[in-house]
Design a protein around this motif. Structure first.
Motif, PDB file in Angstrom:
ATOM      1  N   ASP A   1       0.855  -1.191   0.000  1.00 12.76           N
ATOM      2  CA  ASP A   1       0.000   0.000   0.000  1.00 12.76           C
ATOM      3  C   ASP A   1       0.889   1.238   0.000  1.00 12.76           C
ATOM      4  O   ASP A   1       1.861   1.313   0.760  1.00 12.76           O
ATOM      5  CB  ASP A   1      -0.901   0.016   1.234  1.00 12.76           C
ATOM      6  CG  ASP A   1      -1.900  -1.121   1.238  1.00 12.76           C
ATOM      7  OD1 ASP A   1      -2.289  -1.569   0.142  1.00 12.76           O
ATOM      8  OD2 ASP A   1      -2.286  -1.567   2.336  1.00 12.76           O
ATOM      9  N   TRP A   2       0.537   2.188  -0.851  1.00 14.74           N
ATOM     10  CA  TRP A   2       1.345   3.386  -1.050  1.00 14.74           C
ATOM     11  C   TRP A   2       0.491   4.632  -0.964  1.00 14.74           C
ATOM     12  O   TRP A   2      -0.692   4.612  -1.278  1.00 14.74           O
ATOM     13  CB  TRP A   2       2.001   3.351  -2.431  1.00 14.74           C
ATOM     14  CG  TRP A   2       2.939   2.219  -2.610  1.00 14.74           C
ATOM     15  CD1 TRP A   2       2.637   0.962  -3.049  1.00 14.74           C
ATOM     16  CD2 TRP A   2       4.330   2.214  -2.335  1.00 14.74           C
ATOM     17  NE1 TRP A   2       3.761   0.189  -3.065  1.00 14.74           N
ATOM     18  CE2 TRP A   2       4.817   0.933  -2.631  1.00 14.74           C
ATOM     19  CE3 TRP A   2       5.212   3.185  -1.863  1.00 14.74           C
ATOM     20  CZ2 TRP A   2       6.159   0.593  -2.474  1.00 14.74           C
ATOM     21  CZ3 TRP A   2       6.553   2.840  -1.714  1.00 14.74           C
ATOM     22  CH2 TRP A   2       7.013   1.555  -2.012  1.00 14.74           C
ATOM     23  N   LEU A   3       1.104   5.734  -0.572  1.00 12.75           N
ATOM     24  CA  LEU A   3       0.524   7.056  -0.704  1.00 12.75           C
ATOM     25  C   LEU A   3       1.263   7.721  -1.852  1.00 12.75           C
ATOM     26  O   LEU A   3       2.502   7.690  -1.904  1.00 12.75           O
ATOM     27  CB  LEU A   3       0.669   7.857   0.586  1.00 12.75           C
ATOM     28  CG  LEU A   3      -0.100   7.285   1.770  1.00 12.75           C
ATOM     29  CD1 LEU A   3       0.176   8.106   3.022  1.00 12.75           C
ATOM     30  CD2 LEU A   3      -1.588   7.249   1.484  1.00 12.75           C
ATOM     31  N   VAL A   4       0.515   8.293  -2.772  1.00 10.40           N
ATOM     32  CA  VAL A   4       1.090   8.844  -3.995  1.00 10.40           C
ATOM     33  C   VAL A   4       0.618  10.278  -4.162  1.00 10.40           C
ATOM     34  O   VAL A   4      -0.569  10.564  -4.036  1.00 10.40           O
ATOM     35  CB  VAL A   4       0.672   7.996  -5.224  1.00 10.40           C
ATOM     36  CG1 VAL A   4       1.304   8.535  -6.497  1.00 10.40           C
ATOM     37  CG2 VAL A   4       1.056   6.545  -5.019  1.00 10.40           C
ATOM     38  N   ARG A   5       1.548  11.150  -4.467  1.00  4.34           N
ATOM     39  CA  ARG A   5       1.235  12.564  -4.679  1.00  4.34           C
ATOM     40  C   ARG A   5       1.755  12.983  -6.041  1.00  4.34           C
ATOM     41  O   ARG A   5       2.916  12.738  -6.373  1.00  4.34           O
ATOM     42  CB  ARG A   5       1.884  13.400  -3.591  1.00  4.34           C
ATOM     43  CG  ARG A   5       1.591  14.866  -3.720  1.00  4.34           C
ATOM     44  CD  ARG A   5       2.216  15.619  -2.582  1.00  4.34           C
ATOM     45  NE  ARG A   5       1.955  17.031  -2.740  1.00  4.34           N
ATOM     46  CZ  ARG A   5       2.656  17.982  -2.185  1.00  4.34           C
ATOM     47  NH1 ARG A   5       3.672  17.672  -1.399  1.00  4.34           N
ATOM     48  NH2 ARG A   5       2.367  19.234  -2.386  1.00  4.34           N
ATOM     49  N   ALA A   6       0.910  13.622  -6.829  1.00 12.15           N
ATOM     50  CA  ALA A   6       1.319  14.130  -8.136  1.00 12.15           C
ATOM     51  C   ALA A   6       2.054  15.458  -7.948  1.00 12.15           C
ATOM     52  O   ALA A   6       1.613  16.319  -7.185  1.00 12.15           O
ATOM     53  CB  ALA A   6       0.102  14.324  -9.032  1.00 12.15           C
ATOM     54  N   ILE A   7       3.155  15.620  -8.657  1.00  7.05           N
ATOM     55  CA  ILE A   7       3.943  16.843  -8.634  1.00  7.05           C
ATOM     56  C   ILE A   7       3.863  17.461 -10.025  1.00  7.05           C
ATOM     57  O   ILE A   7       4.220  16.813 -11.015  1.00  7.05           O
ATOM     58  CB  ILE A   7       5.416  16.555  -8.271  1.00  7.05           C
ATOM     59  CG1 ILE A   7       5.528  15.807  -6.947  1.00  7.05           C
ATOM     60  CG2 ILE A   7       6.245  17.834  -8.258  1.00  7.05           C
ATOM     61  CD1 ILE A   7       5.028  16.580  -5.747  1.00  7.05           C
ATOM     62  N   SER A   8       3.401  18.695 -10.098  1.00 12.92           N
ATOM     63  CA  SER A   8       3.308  19.371 -11.401  1.00 12.92           C
ATOM     64  C   SER A   8       4.694  19.842 -11.824  1.00 12.92           C
ATOM     65  O   SER A   8       5.622  19.923 -11.011  1.00 12.92           O
ATOM     66  CB  SER A   8       2.361  20.563 -11.309  1.00 12.92           C
ATOM     67  OG  SER A   8       2.950  21.592 -10.539  1.00 12.92           O
ATOM     68  N   GLY A   9       4.823  20.180 -13.082  1.00 17.20           N
ATOM     69  CA  GLY A   9       6.090  20.700 -13.573  1.00 17.20           C
ATOM     70  C   GLY A   9       6.508  21.973 -12.854  1.00 17.20           C
ATOM     71  O   GLY A   9       7.688  22.193 -12.589  1.00 17.20           O
ATOM     72  N   ALA A  10       5.535  22.827 -12.514  1.00 24.14           N
ATOM     73  CA  ALA A  10       5.842  24.071 -11.808  1.00 24.14           C
ATOM     74  C   ALA A  10       6.344  23.808 -10.390  1.00 24.14           C
ATOM     75  O   ALA A  10       7.121  24.590  -9.845  1.00 24.14           O
ATOM     76  CB  ALA A  10       4.603  24.964 -11.762  1.00 24.14           C
ATOM     77  N   GLN A  11       5.914  22.700  -9.774  1.00 23.05           N
ATOM     78  CA  GLN A  11       6.344  22.363  -8.415  1.00 23.05           C
ATOM     79  C   GLN A  11       7.699  21.663  -8.395  1.00 23.05           C
ATOM     80  O   GLN A  11       8.361  21.644  -7.366  1.00 23.05           O
ATOM     81  CB  GLN A  11       5.334  21.431  -7.750  1.00 23.05           C
ATOM     82  CG  GLN A  11       4.003  22.058  -7.441  1.00 23.05           C
ATOM     83  CD  GLN A  11       3.056  21.007  -6.902  1.00 23.05           C
ATOM     84  OE1 GLN A  11       2.794  19.999  -7.557  1.00 23.05           O
ATOM     85  NE2 GLN A  11       2.528  21.245  -5.711  1.00 23.05           N
ATOM     86  N   ALA A  12       8.104  21.061  -9.498  1.00 22.79           N
ATOM     87  CA  ALA A  12       9.338  20.273  -9.547  1.00 22.79           C
ATOM     88  C   ALA A  12      10.535  21.209  -9.641  1.00 22.79           C
ATOM     89  O   ALA A  12      10.811  21.765 -10.691  1.00 22.79           O
ATOM     90  CB  ALA A  12       9.294  19.310 -10.737  1.00 22.79           C
ATOM     91  N   GLN A  13      11.236  21.369  -8.534  1.00 24.03           N
ATOM     92  CA  GLN A  13      12.334  22.327  -8.451  1.00 24.03           C
ATOM     93  C   GLN A  13      13.717  21.685  -8.443  1.00 24.03           C
ATOM     94  O   GLN A  13      14.696  22.377  -8.652  1.00 24.03           O
ATOM     95  CB  GLN A  13      12.181  23.165  -7.175  1.00 24.03           C
ATOM     96  CG  GLN A  13      10.874  23.911  -7.089  1.00 24.03           C
ATOM     97  CD  GLN A  13      10.769  25.012  -8.121  1.00 24.03           C
ATOM     98  OE1 GLN A  13      11.728  25.734  -8.344  1.00 24.03           O
ATOM     99  NE2 GLN A  13       9.625  25.115  -8.774  1.00 24.03           N
ATOM    100  N   LYS A  14      13.798  20.401  -8.168  1.00 21.01           N
ATOM    101  CA  LYS A  14      15.093  19.732  -8.034  1.00 21.01           C
ATOM    102  C   LYS A  14      15.192  18.566  -9.003  1.00 21.01           C
ATOM    103  O   LYS A  14      14.216  18.131  -9.586  1.00 21.01           O
ATOM    104  CB  LYS A  14      15.260  19.204  -6.604  1.00 21.01           C
ATOM    105  CG  LYS A  14      15.346  20.292  -5.565  1.00 21.01           C
ATOM    106  CD  LYS A  14      15.279  19.776  -4.142  1.00 21.01           C
ATOM    107  CE  LYS A  14      16.175  18.620  -3.835  1.00 21.01           C
ATOM    108  NZ  LYS A  14      16.094  18.156  -2.452  1.00 21.01           N
ATOM    109  N   THR A  15      16.402  18.052  -9.147  1.00 15.86           N
ATOM    110  CA  THR A  15      16.636  16.855  -9.957  1.00 15.86           C
ATOM    111  C   THR A  15      16.564  15.636  -9.046  1.00 15.86           C
ATOM    112  O   THR A  15      17.158  15.617  -7.967  1.00 15.86           O
ATOM    113  CB  THR A  15      18.019  16.923 -10.638  1.00 15.86           C
ATOM    114  OG1 THR A  15      18.052  18.068 -11.479  1.00 15.86           O
ATOM    115  CG2 THR A  15      18.297  15.674 -11.454  1.00 15.86           C
TER     116      THR A  15
END
Length: 99
Positions: free
Chosen positions: A33-47
């Motif tokens: 069982d997992w918790l999953v969160r979507a990250i938008s391109g605008a939120q993605a700040q790191k590699t």
């Protein structure tokens, strides 16, 4: 009579998480069982490095963050995945680091 639209698929449970983690959806699979969160391109700040394909997820790339459901999103347990890699993890599983 107007019926409100249901945005979430019926097989996913959405719940707020404490500690400023935000919203995540619960997913069950053969790997647990997992918790999953979507990250938008605008939120993605790191590699990040995707455990599914071992390629980089560069800043500005939409992706998902997943962690075991029994955790609260601690840094040690969170993994950033390409959406396609996350969706196909049951067929491929995580890779071993190649470099």
């Amino acid at each position: 009579m107007v019926v409100p639209r249901r945005n979430a698929p019926k097989n996913e449970e959405h719940r707020p998480l404490g500690g400023g983690v935000g919203w995540a959806r619960a997913e069950s699979g053969p790997d647990g069982d997992w918790l999953v969160r979507a990250i938008s391109g605008a939120q993605a700040q790191k590699t990040y490095r995707c455990p599914g394909c071992d390629h980089e997820i560069r800043p500005g790339t939409p992706h998902v963050v997943a962690w075991p459901a029994e955790e609260t999103g601690s840094v040690e347990e969170r993994r950033h995945w390409h959406q396609g890699c996350w969706d196909s993890r049951g067929r491929r599983g995580p890779t071993t680091r190649r470099w």
